[in-house]
Scaffold this motif. Structure first.
Motif, PDB file in Angstrom:
ATOM      1  N   SER A 116      54.131  40.094   2.357  1.00 27.24           N
ATOM      2  CA  SER A 116      54.724  38.812   1.974  1.00 27.24           C
ATOM      3  C   SER A 116      54.155  38.313   0.652  1.00 27.24           C
ATOM      4  CB  SER A 116      54.468  37.773   3.071  1.00 27.24           C
ATOM      5  OG  SER A 116      53.072  37.596   3.274  1.00 27.24           O
ATOM      6  N   PHE A 117      52.865  38.574   0.415  1.00 29.37           N
ATOM      7  CA  PHE A 117      52.253  38.180  -0.859  1.00 29.37           C
ATOM      8  C   PHE A 117      52.874  38.960  -2.015  1.00 29.37           C
ATOM      9  CE2 PHE A 117      48.814  38.726  -4.013  1.00 29.37           C
ATOM     10  CZ  PHE A 117      48.661  37.407  -4.380  1.00 29.37           C
ATOM     11  N   VAL A 158      63.029  31.306  -4.341  1.00 36.51           N
ATOM     12  CA  VAL A 158      63.149  31.645  -2.921  1.00 36.51           C
ATOM     13  C   VAL A 158      61.972  32.540  -2.561  1.00 36.51           C
ATOM     14  CG1 VAL A 158      64.567  32.735  -1.149  1.00 36.51           C
ATOM     15  CG2 VAL A 158      65.656  31.484  -3.034  1.00 36.51           C
ATOM     16  N   LEU A 159      61.126  32.077  -1.639  1.00 33.15           N
ATOM     17  CA  LEU A 159      59.920  32.803  -1.250  1.00 33.15           C
ATOM     18  C   LEU A 159      60.066  33.336   0.172  1.00 33.15           C
ATOM     19  CD1 LEU A 159      57.233  30.371  -2.706  1.00 33.15           C
ATOM     20  CD2 LEU A 159      58.083  32.493  -3.704  1.00 33.15           C
ATOM     21  N   PRO A 160      59.445  34.480   0.474  1.00 32.54           N
ATOM     22  CA  PRO A 160      59.590  35.075   1.808  1.00 32.54           C
ATOM     23  C   PRO A 160      58.796  34.292   2.853  1.00 32.54           C
ATOM     24  CG  PRO A 160      58.034  36.329   0.503  1.00 32.54           C
ATOM     25  CD  PRO A 160      58.628  35.298  -0.420  1.00 32.54           C
ATOM     26  N   ALA A 161      59.254  34.364   4.083  1.00 34.55           N
ATOM     27  CA  ALA A 161      58.534  33.717   5.187  1.00 34.55           C
ATOM     28  C   ALA A 161      57.294  34.530   5.538  1.00 34.55           C
ATOM     29  CB  ALA A 161      59.447  33.597   6.406  1.00 34.55           C
ATOM     30  N   THR A 162      56.222  33.845   5.943  1.00 36.02           N
ATOM     31  CA  THR A 162      54.970  34.502   6.293  1.00 36.02           C
ATOM     32  C   THR A 162      54.286  33.727   7.410  1.00 36.02           C
ATOM     33  OG1 THR A 162      52.797  35.162   5.467  1.00 36.02           O
ATOM     34  CG2 THR A 162      53.803  33.227   4.450  1.00 36.02           C
ATOM     35  N   SER A 163      53.512  34.453   8.218  1.00 38.88           N
ATOM     36  CA  SER A 163      52.770  33.816   9.306  1.00 38.88           C
ATOM     37  C   SER A 163      51.312  33.567   8.939  1.00 38.88           C
ATOM     38  CB  SER A 163      52.827  34.705  10.563  1.00 38.88           C
ATOM     39  OG  SER A 163      52.291  35.990  10.289  1.00 38.88           O
ATOM     40  N   GLU A 212      47.124  30.964   4.738  1.00 37.32           N
ATOM     41  CA  GLU A 212      46.827  30.873   3.305  1.00 37.32           C
ATOM     42  C   GLU A 212      48.067  31.155   2.460  1.00 37.32           C
ATOM     43  OE1 GLU A 212      43.094  31.433   5.468  1.00 37.32           O
ATOM     44  OE2 GLU A 212      45.045  32.426   5.506  1.00 37.32           O
ATOM     45  N   PHE A 213      48.862  32.141   2.874  1.00 40.96           N
ATOM     46  CA  PHE A 213      50.075  32.463   2.129  1.00 40.96           C
ATOM     47  C   PHE A 213      51.115  31.352   2.269  1.00 40.96           C
ATOM     48  CE2 PHE A 213      49.132  37.268   2.649  1.00 40.96           C
ATOM     49  CZ  PHE A 213      48.144  37.152   1.684  1.00 40.96           C
ATOM     50  N   LYS A 214      51.127  30.687   3.417  1.00 42.50           N
ATOM     51  CA  LYS A 214      52.030  29.548   3.582  1.00 42.50           C
ATOM     52  C   LYS A 214      51.673  28.426   2.601  1.00 42.50           C
ATOM     53  CE  LYS A 214      53.399  30.019   8.442  1.00 42.50           C
ATOM     54  NZ  LYS A 214      53.340  29.394   9.791  1.00 42.50           N
ATOM     55  N   GLU A 215      50.373  28.165   2.451  1.00 44.36           N
ATOM     56  CA  GLU A 215      49.941  27.131   1.502  1.00 44.36           C
ATOM     57  C   GLU A 215      50.296  27.528   0.074  1.00 44.36           C
ATOM     58  OE1 GLU A 215      45.821  26.369   2.033  1.00 44.36           O
ATOM     59  OE2 GLU A 215      46.011  25.755   4.131  1.00 44.36           O
ATOM     60  N   LEU A 216      50.099  28.803  -0.255  1.00 44.90           N
ATOM     61  CA  LEU A 216      50.437  29.280  -1.596  1.00 44.90           C
ATOM     62  C   LEU A 216      51.934  29.141  -1.856  1.00 44.90           C
ATOM     63  CD1 LEU A 216      49.699  30.735  -4.245  1.00 44.90           C
ATOM     64  CD2 LEU A 216      50.017  32.907  -3.029  1.00 44.90           C
TER      65      LEU A 216
END
Length: 441
Positions: A160-161, A180-185, A188-192
């Protein structure tokens, strides 16, 4: 270096750093436990012999086939059990041996007996060799596991990153599309992704506002300028004296200059907004020849000699409009800042475009000529935006533009598809060029 490689090297470094210490601790623990176990076993043997002595039984039945000795001593020593661990060379077997001796003292029927026995135990070097062998397998398996698991982590957890980075690379303000950014669980990647989403949305909103303002301002300015131009033309057709005619001419000149400034600033804004991106190549040599042919009448009127050295089959990835503007500005400067009955030398190859013309030395710092509204010798016909536009066009097309003045010649050179060199001067063919880094303002 990739993040997963850094993590792999870090984990392996920790493993190799900690392993010697864990090996020493393990060796001491194993050696101590072996010795304790053997001492306990030998102590049990001596205790069994002492029990037989107390019972009045002859111990030789138990001593039979066992290395046990029983002897009477004068006094009871302070320590009732003594151990001795030592290595020696066994001449019969022709090898090194490690022996554990245990001597226990007992008081039986007012007599003191010393019961001794011994056994051979594992040598320290044998333990170390076994540990080294196991360690080699351990290090190999850890290394293999870290490499495999690291690639799996990179493929699945960091996927995802990587998609986020790819989306950022493809994002441009000119497309007017939200990122458009990919979904992630991963938290830290959600915050980014949240930060990037808010930042790009705000940038896109501000970009659209600035773009709309600049376009509206340019459009609104053109209308009153056109009205003023028409009114002055009508006024010039009326009965006026010479002084009034001079004033009208000055006003018309100022209006034309304002029109040029408005068009140039609008062009710079579009360049800054990356509105002239292209993925196709054009024949730059054909555009150059057409531009020279269009300017030939103006060049002849000025009495300027044209030295044409334009090569053939020179494809460049540049928007055709920008190619025409680039050549028009460079040739226009060569005409404007030329000597009477001078010359223009045009050299176009696969790698660079060079335009030379004689003229007066610039009165300002040559390095500042790429700045907006900077003019050499303050020519009245120039609005001071030509080289700034040239520099901006070179920036968006990964070209490098250089200027020098040598032997009473103005020399402009554009290198195609060059990496920007962070330096102030570049020496080419014995000539020193002042380099303007193509960075978008």
């Amino acid at each position: 270096m990739k993040l997963i490689n850094k993590l792999t090297y870090w984990i392996m470094g920790v493993v190799f750093l900690v392993t010697p210490f864990t090996m020493i601790i393990s060796y001491r623990s194993i050696k101590s436990n072996i010795n304790k176990a053997e001492i306990t076993r030998l102590r049990d043997v001596t205790d069994k012999v002492a029990e037989q002595l107390k019972a009045g039984q002859p111990p030789h039945q138990y001593i039979l086939d066992r290395p046990i000795t029983v002897k009477e001593v004068a006094t009871m020593p302070p320590v009732k059990m003594q151990t001795k661990n030592y290595s020696f060379y066994n001449a019969e077997l022709k090898r090194d041996e490690c022996r554990m001796d245990v001597t226990s003292y007992y008081k039986i029927n007012n007599k003191v007996y010393a019961v001794s026995t011994y056994n051979y135990v594992t040598q320290g070097k044998q333990i170390i060799m076994g540990m080294v062998y196991a360690l080699a397998w351990k290090i190999g398996l850890i290394t293999l596991s870290v490499l495999i698991s690291g690639r799996l982590v990179s493929k699945y957890i960091l996927s995802s990153f990587k998609q986020t980075l790819k989306s950022i690379e493809q994002f441009t303000l000119g497309n007017k599309e939200k990122l458009v950014l990919p979904a992630t669980s991963t938290a830290e990647f959600k915050e980014l992704n949240s930060f990037l989403q808010n930042m790009t949305d705000r940038a896109l909103k501000e970009y659209n506002a600035v773009k709309e303002f600049s376009e509206n301002a340019s459009h609104e300015v053109q209308t009153p300028l056109a009205v003023m131009r028409t009114k002055l033309e009508l006024l010039s057709e009326t009965e006026i004296n010479a002084e009034q005619a001079q004033l009208i001419g000055d006003m018309q000149y100022s209006i034309e200059k304002l029109v040029k400034i408005n068009r140039s600033l609008l062009l710079l804004t579009k360049l800054n907004n990356s509105e002239y991106q292209t993925t196709e190549k054009v024949k730059f040599c054909r555009i150059a020849k057409d531009m020279v042919r269009a300017l030939e009448p103006h060049i002849e009127v000025k009495g300027i000699e044209l030295r044409n050295h334009i090569g053939s089959n020179i494809p460049l990835q540049i928007h055709p409009v920008l190619a025409e503007i680039l050549l028009n500005n460079l040739l226009g400067n060569a005409i404007r800042y030329n000597n009477p009955n001078g010359y223009i030398d045009i050299i176009l190859t696969q790698h660079h475009l060079t335009i030379k013309n004689p003229g007066l030395a610039p009165e300002v710092d040559p390095a500042s000529l790429f700045q907006r509204f900077k003019k050499s010798n303050q020519c009245e016909d120039s609005v001071g935006l030509g080289l700034s536009i040239v520099q901006q066009i070179c920036a968006v097309n990964n070209f490098e533009v250089n200027y020098s003045y040598k032997n009473s010649e103005h020399i402009i050179r554009v290198d195609f598809n060059c990496e920007t060199v962070p330096q102030e001067q570049t020496v080419v063919a014995g000539e020193t060029f002042l380099t303007k880094k193509p960075a978008i303002a």
